[in-house]
Design a protein around this motif. Structure first.
Motif, PDB file in Angstrom:
ATOM      1  N   GLY A 218      -4.973   0.698   3.582  1.00  0.00           N
ATOM      2  CA  GLY A 218      -3.403   1.158   3.774  1.00  0.00           C
ATOM      3  C   GLY A 218      -3.654   2.229   4.880  1.00  0.00           C
ATOM      4  O   GLY A 218      -4.471   2.133   5.716  1.00  0.00           O
ATOM      5  N   ASP A 219      -2.735   3.143   5.033  1.00  0.00           N
ATOM      6  CA  ASP A 219      -2.703   4.270   6.086  1.00  0.00           C
ATOM      7  C   ASP A 219      -3.557   5.335   5.209  1.00  0.00           C
ATOM      8  O   ASP A 219      -3.075   6.007   4.068  1.00  0.00           O
ATOM      9  CB  ASP A 219      -1.376   4.587   6.546  1.00  0.00           C
ATOM     10  CG  ASP A 219      -0.668   3.646   7.390  1.00  0.00           C
ATOM     11  OD1 ASP A 219      -1.311   2.404   7.667  1.00  0.00           O
ATOM     12  OD2 ASP A 219       0.448   3.702   7.552  1.00  0.00           O
ATOM     13  N   ILE A 220      -4.250   6.051   5.947  1.00  0.00           N
ATOM     14  CA  ILE A 220      -5.291   7.063   5.168  1.00  0.00           C
ATOM     15  C   ILE A 220      -4.745   8.398   5.881  1.00  0.00           C
ATOM     16  O   ILE A 220      -4.551   8.522   7.028  1.00  0.00           O
ATOM     17  CB  ILE A 220      -6.745   6.837   5.579  1.00  0.00           C
ATOM     18  CG1 ILE A 220      -7.105   5.545   5.217  1.00  0.00           C
ATOM     19  CG2 ILE A 220      -7.495   7.813   4.773  1.00  0.00           C
ATOM     20  CD1 ILE A 220      -8.506   5.464   5.515  1.00  0.00           C
TER      21      ILE A 220
ATOM     22  N   GLY B 160      -3.469   9.594   0.210  1.00  0.00           N
ATOM     23  CA  GLY B 160      -2.766  11.053   0.718  1.00  0.00           C
ATOM     24  C   GLY B 160      -2.101  10.907   1.989  1.00  0.00           C
ATOM     25  O   GLY B 160      -2.100  12.013   3.042  1.00  0.00           O
ATOM     26  N   HIS B 161      -1.262   9.841   2.334  1.00  0.00           N
ATOM     27  CA  HIS B 161      -0.581   9.508   3.528  1.00  0.00           C
ATOM     28  C   HIS B 161       0.795   9.890   3.389  1.00  0.00           C
ATOM     29  O   HIS B 161       1.290  10.948   3.973  1.00  0.00           O
ATOM     30  CB  HIS B 161      -0.800   8.137   3.963  1.00  0.00           C
ATOM     31  CG  HIS B 161       0.112   7.459   5.002  1.00  0.00           C
ATOM     32  ND1 HIS B 161      -0.036   8.260   6.356  1.00  0.00           N
ATOM     33  CD2 HIS B 161       0.973   6.582   5.012  1.00  0.00           C
ATOM     34  CE1 HIS B 161       0.715   7.450   7.278  1.00  0.00           C
ATOM     35  NE2 HIS B 161       1.300   6.459   6.425  1.00  0.00           N
ATOM     36  N   ILE B 162       1.480   9.178   2.540  1.00  0.00           N
ATOM     37  CA  ILE B 162       3.015   9.751   1.844  1.00  0.00           C
ATOM     38  C   ILE B 162       2.857   9.571   0.568  1.00  0.00           C
ATOM     39  O   ILE B 162       1.936   8.924   0.011  1.00  0.00           O
ATOM     40  CB  ILE B 162       4.135   8.806   2.575  1.00  0.00           C
ATOM     41  CG1 ILE B 162       3.659   7.459   1.935  1.00  0.00           C
ATOM     42  CG2 ILE B 162       4.129   9.056   4.099  1.00  0.00           C
ATOM     43  CD1 ILE B 162       5.185   6.592   2.499  1.00  0.00           C
TER      44      ILE B 162
ATOM     45  N   THR C 142       0.913  -1.252   0.028  1.00  0.00           N
ATOM     46  CA  THR C 142      -0.025  -0.035  -0.029  1.00  0.00           C
ATOM     47  C   THR C 142       0.860   1.173   0.103  1.00  0.00           C
ATOM     48  O   THR C 142       0.416   2.363  -0.509  1.00  0.00           O
ATOM     49  CB  THR C 142      -0.920   0.137   1.242  1.00  0.00           C
ATOM     50  OG1 THR C 142      -0.140   0.110   2.489  1.00  0.00           O
ATOM     51  CG2 THR C 142      -1.790  -1.186   1.191  1.00  0.00           C
ATOM     52  N   HIS C 143       2.112   1.160   0.784  1.00  0.00           N
ATOM     53  CA  HIS C 143       2.848   2.245   0.763  1.00  0.00           C
ATOM     54  C   HIS C 143       4.263   2.052   1.270  1.00  0.00           C
ATOM     55  O   HIS C 143       4.346   0.796   1.776  1.00  0.00           O
ATOM     56  CB  HIS C 143       2.442   3.394   1.439  1.00  0.00           C
ATOM     57  CG  HIS C 143       2.103   3.486   2.736  1.00  0.00           C
ATOM     58  ND1 HIS C 143       1.040   2.527   3.367  1.00  0.00           N
ATOM     59  CD2 HIS C 143       2.931   4.015   3.970  1.00  0.00           C
ATOM     60  CE1 HIS C 143       1.187   2.575   4.773  1.00  0.00           C
ATOM     61  NE2 HIS C 143       1.962   3.409   4.949  1.00  0.00           N
ATOM     62  N   ALA C 144       5.381   2.964   1.048  1.00  0.00           N
ATOM     63  CA  ALA C 144       6.596   2.491   1.468  1.00  0.00           C
ATOM     64  C   ALA C 144       7.013   2.421   3.103  1.00  0.00           C
ATOM     65  O   ALA C 144       8.064   1.960   3.357  1.00  0.00           O
ATOM     66  CB  ALA C 144       7.459   3.332   0.600  1.00  0.00           C
ATOM     67  N   HIS C 145       6.354   3.210   3.793  1.00  0.00           N
ATOM     68  CA  HIS C 145       6.812   2.965   5.301  1.00  0.00           C
ATOM     69  C   HIS C 145       7.403   1.543   5.802  1.00  0.00           C
ATOM     70  O   HIS C 145       6.567   0.617   5.356  1.00  0.00           O
ATOM     71  CB  HIS C 145       5.605   3.520   5.990  1.00  0.00           C
ATOM     72  CG  HIS C 145       5.507   4.975   6.414  1.00  0.00           C
ATOM     73  ND1 HIS C 145       4.285   5.738   6.317  1.00  0.00           N
ATOM     74  CD2 HIS C 145       6.535   5.944   6.134  1.00  0.00           C
ATOM     75  CE1 HIS C 145       4.683   6.859   6.587  1.00  0.00           C
ATOM     76  NE2 HIS C 145       5.894   7.050   6.370  1.00  0.00           N
ATOM     77  N   LEU C 146       8.264   1.532   6.651  1.00  0.00           N
ATOM     78  CA  LEU C 146       8.712   0.235   7.023  1.00  0.00           C
ATOM     79  C   LEU C 146       7.642  -0.536   7.604  1.00  0.00           C
ATOM     80  O   LEU C 146       7.829  -1.817   7.796  1.00  0.00           O
ATOM     81  CB  LEU C 146       9.792   0.459   7.949  1.00  0.00           C
ATOM     82  CG  LEU C 146      11.294   1.083   7.295  1.00  0.00           C
ATOM     83  CD1 LEU C 146      12.351   1.427   8.311  1.00  0.00           C
ATOM     84  CD2 LEU C 146      11.895   0.231   6.239  1.00  0.00           C
ATOM     85  N   ASP C 147       6.819   0.098   8.332  1.00  0.00           N
ATOM     86  CA  ASP C 147       5.894  -0.849   9.076  1.00  0.00           C
ATOM     87  C   ASP C 147       4.824  -1.599   8.020  1.00  0.00           C
ATOM     88  O   ASP C 147       3.923  -2.358   8.429  1.00  0.00           O
ATOM     89  CB  ASP C 147       4.970  -0.130  10.377  1.00  0.00           C
ATOM     90  CG  ASP C 147       4.285   1.031   9.794  1.00  0.00           C
ATOM     91  OD1 ASP C 147       4.494   1.796   8.872  1.00  0.00           O
ATOM     92  OD2 ASP C 147       2.983   1.241  10.510  1.00  0.00           O
ATOM     93  N   HIS C 148       4.874  -1.171   6.823  1.00  0.00           N
ATOM     94  CA  HIS C 148       4.409  -2.045   5.683  1.00  0.00           C
ATOM     95  C   HIS C 148       5.458  -2.575   4.700  1.00  0.00           C
ATOM     96  O   HIS C 148       4.723  -3.401   3.905  1.00  0.00           O
ATOM     97  CB  HIS C 148       3.196  -0.938   4.828  1.00  0.00           C
ATOM     98  CG  HIS C 148       2.367  -0.419   5.943  1.00  0.00           C
ATOM     99  ND1 HIS C 148       1.046  -0.735   5.852  1.00  0.00           N
ATOM    100  CD2 HIS C 148       2.511   0.421   6.904  1.00  0.00           C
ATOM    101  CE1 HIS C 148       0.403  -0.179   6.649  1.00  0.00           C
ATOM    102  NE2 HIS C 148       1.154   0.861   7.252  1.00  0.00           N
ATOM    103  N   THR C 149       6.649  -2.336   4.757  1.00  0.00           N
ATOM    104  CA  THR C 149       7.528  -2.907   3.783  1.00  0.00           C
ATOM    105  C   THR C 149       8.763  -3.387   4.402  1.00  0.00           C
ATOM    106  O   THR C 149       9.703  -4.437   3.801  1.00  0.00           O
ATOM    107  CB  THR C 149       8.090  -1.700   2.891  1.00  0.00           C
ATOM    108  OG1 THR C 149       8.843  -0.738   3.690  1.00  0.00           O
ATOM    109  CG2 THR C 149       7.014  -1.159   2.099  1.00  0.00           C
TER     110      THR C 149
HETATM  111 ZN   LIG Z   1       2.387   4.701   6.845  1.00  0.00          ZN
END
Ligand SMILES: [Zn+2]
Length: 511
Positions: free
Chosen positions: A232-234, A207-209, A107-114
């Motif tokens: 994902g993160d909104i 709209g998160h990062i 969903t996005h690149a933040h480490l808590d997702h990747t």
């Molecule tokens: Zn995030």
């Protein structure tokens, strides 16, 4: 041995032990075969199953495994962050066989997702990892930096002997990153993307990062069709730089984040709040330390500080970005215009060629350069990772600046339970850093206006954007109090069926 009967690759002994039905929709939490005989008529084979392998009961470690007809798709592959109990999960094998997972989608690149991808690949996953093009570029920076910081932290812990482990090891090293990057494949920002006969995807701005998306997963099996949306993160609707979040049109099932499910962000302008704190601290001769994820909030902060400088509302202070990663991420923010909101696009064309940099900023790449910041005694602003002060270079700056009451620490992002950031937020007077007790004399300021997450009413607004109520909404990515409060709000305001996801729980989705 994996329980092939459920098709999700989850060992039976790790499954949860309850079951209940809601409006004819079955949520089985595994029981013994005799106890599991349903009292209700269950005349269809479940079309799909989702297992919550992370971000259930907590805000980190996002991993949702979808199983359909023997195929498995993992949505996000995040690192657990927070207290020891959560971090220890990063060292355990995934409770599903990585070799049996066919695809990952991010969903996005933040480490808590990747950030757990290197472990997944090391454990035998070799399928494609689909993501937005900007997410892929950011993920490369974040993963390389994550490996680098883990090596740095492990070395430092070994030298200082303040670890609870006999031989501190990094979770992964820089050598583990290239094999992950080779698997990353870009998907279109708009329109349908077919993964296989069973799965197709559409992305919607979150709209998160940069690059962040909510994913609409369409599942096809035996002529039946079902839509599952992963939020994902909104981001907040008023997030600077990025376009606002967009709700997909329809869903049969939704997995929605609930980070701020029990809270609204403070009202008022982020610019005003930031101007107040910068002027207050500068006047008393102090410095500001901001634990900041180098992707996202660092760019937002620089954008706002630059605006305040241009409007002559704050003095031109030196700003130190103590992370090589932030530098590269800023370039990407400028390059990926498809994500920019109208105001930021106007800013770029209005002659302000450097809207994401303040007038006097310094980039520090090496640990030696980082140490030089300790010698700065006049007012300055220091941004460094990690954002929840769980590790990284920010710890050196906190150890150096916290004992002086002229200084301030600005907490701009979510601070998870068990982190040093949360302890600061809750008013701790001493903080343990690198094995030493550091007195907290500096002012601690929470700036919810800078959050990259939607507040409670914005989450309701996003959910309310679906044309019809989903059959079930699962709340993920929230601490228990936040998820529980959002559940009540959604049930009351929207009259929807809501369930709070439990760690390692498998739910069956029926067409
Ligand atoms: Zn995030």
């Amino acid at each position: 041995m994996y329980n092939t009967a459920t098709g999700n690759g989850i060992p039976r002994q790790q499954e949860c032990h309850q079951s209940h039905a809601t409006n004819g929709y079955l949520i089985p939490r595994r029981q013994s075969a005799s106890l599991r005989r349903p009292r209700f008529v269950y005349n269809t084979h479940p079309m799909a199953q989702v297992t919550f392998l992370g971000a259930a009961g907590c805000v980190t470690g996002s991993k949702h495994l979808v199983a359909v007809g023997g195929k498995r798709l993992l949505v996000d592959c995040g690192l657990f962050q927070g207290g020891h109990e959560l971090k220890d999960r990063n060292w355990q094998p995934l409770p599903a066989d990585p070799k049996a997972i066919d695809w990952v989608v991010l969903t996005h690149a933040h480490l808590d997702h990747t950030g757990w991808l290197p472990r997944l690949v090391r454990a035998g996953f070799h399928g494609p990892v689909f993501a937005d093009a900007a997410t892929i570029e950011l993920a490369e920076i974040l993963l390389r930096d994550s490996a680098h910081l883990q090596e740095e932290d492990a070395e430092h812990a070994a030298r200082g002997k303040y670890t609870r482990h006999a031989t501190p090891l990094p979770l992964y090293t820089r050598e583990d990153i290239d094999p992950v990057l080779r698997l990353l494949k870009a998907i279109p920002r708009a329109g349908s993307f077919i993964i296989s006969p069973e799965f197709s995807l559409r992305s919607f701005d979150a709209g998160h990062i940069l690059g962040s998306a909510s994913l609409e997963l369409t599942i096809n099996e035996d002529g039946k069709r079902m839509v599952v949306v992963f939020s994902g993160d909104i981001g907040p609707y008023s997030q600077p730089i990025l376009k606002p979040p967009q709700t997909p049109p329809q869903a049969d099932f939704v997995l929605c984040e609930s980070t701020y499910g029990d809270r609204e962000h403070p009202g008022g302008s982020a610019l005003d709040a930031l101007a107040d704190i910068v002027n207050r601290v500068a006047q008393r001769g102090g410095s500001i330390v901001i634990p900041s994820f180098a992707v996202g909030r660092t760019q937002t902060l620089m954008y706002l500080l630059r605006q305040l400088e241009d409007y002559h509302r704050i003095p031109h202070l030196p700003v130190y970005i103590d992370s090589p990663m932030a530098v590269s991420a800023t370039d990407l923010y400028l390059r990926h215009r498809e994500d920019h909101d109208v105001e930021f696009a106007r800013e770029e064309t209005s002659g302000n060629r450097d809207p994401l940099n303040t007038h006097e900023f310094h980039l520090t790449r090496t640990p030696e350069e980082s140490k030089q910041i300790n010698k700065v005694t006049s007012p300055c602003i220091i941004l460094s990772a990690s954002g929840m002060a769980t590790g990284g270079r920010i710890l050196f700056h906190l150890a150096r600046r916290l004992p002086d009451r002229r200084n301030a620490v600005v907490l701009a992002g979510f601070q998870a339970e068990g982190t040093r950031g949360r302890a600061l937020l809750e008013g701790t007077k001493m903080l343990r850093i690198h094995g030493q007790e550091v007195p907290v004399c500096a002012e601690v300021v929470e700036m919810g206006q800078l959050s990259a997450h939607a507040g409670k009413s914005e989450l309701l607004r996003w959910l309310g954007g679906f044309a019809t109520p989903p059959r079930m909404t699962f709340l993920v990515h929230g601490e228990p109090a936040a998820a529980s409060a959002l559940k009540t709000s959604v049930e009351t305001a929207l009259k929807w069926n809501v369930s709070i996801a439990a760690y390692l729980q498998t739910v069956e989705l029926n067409a």
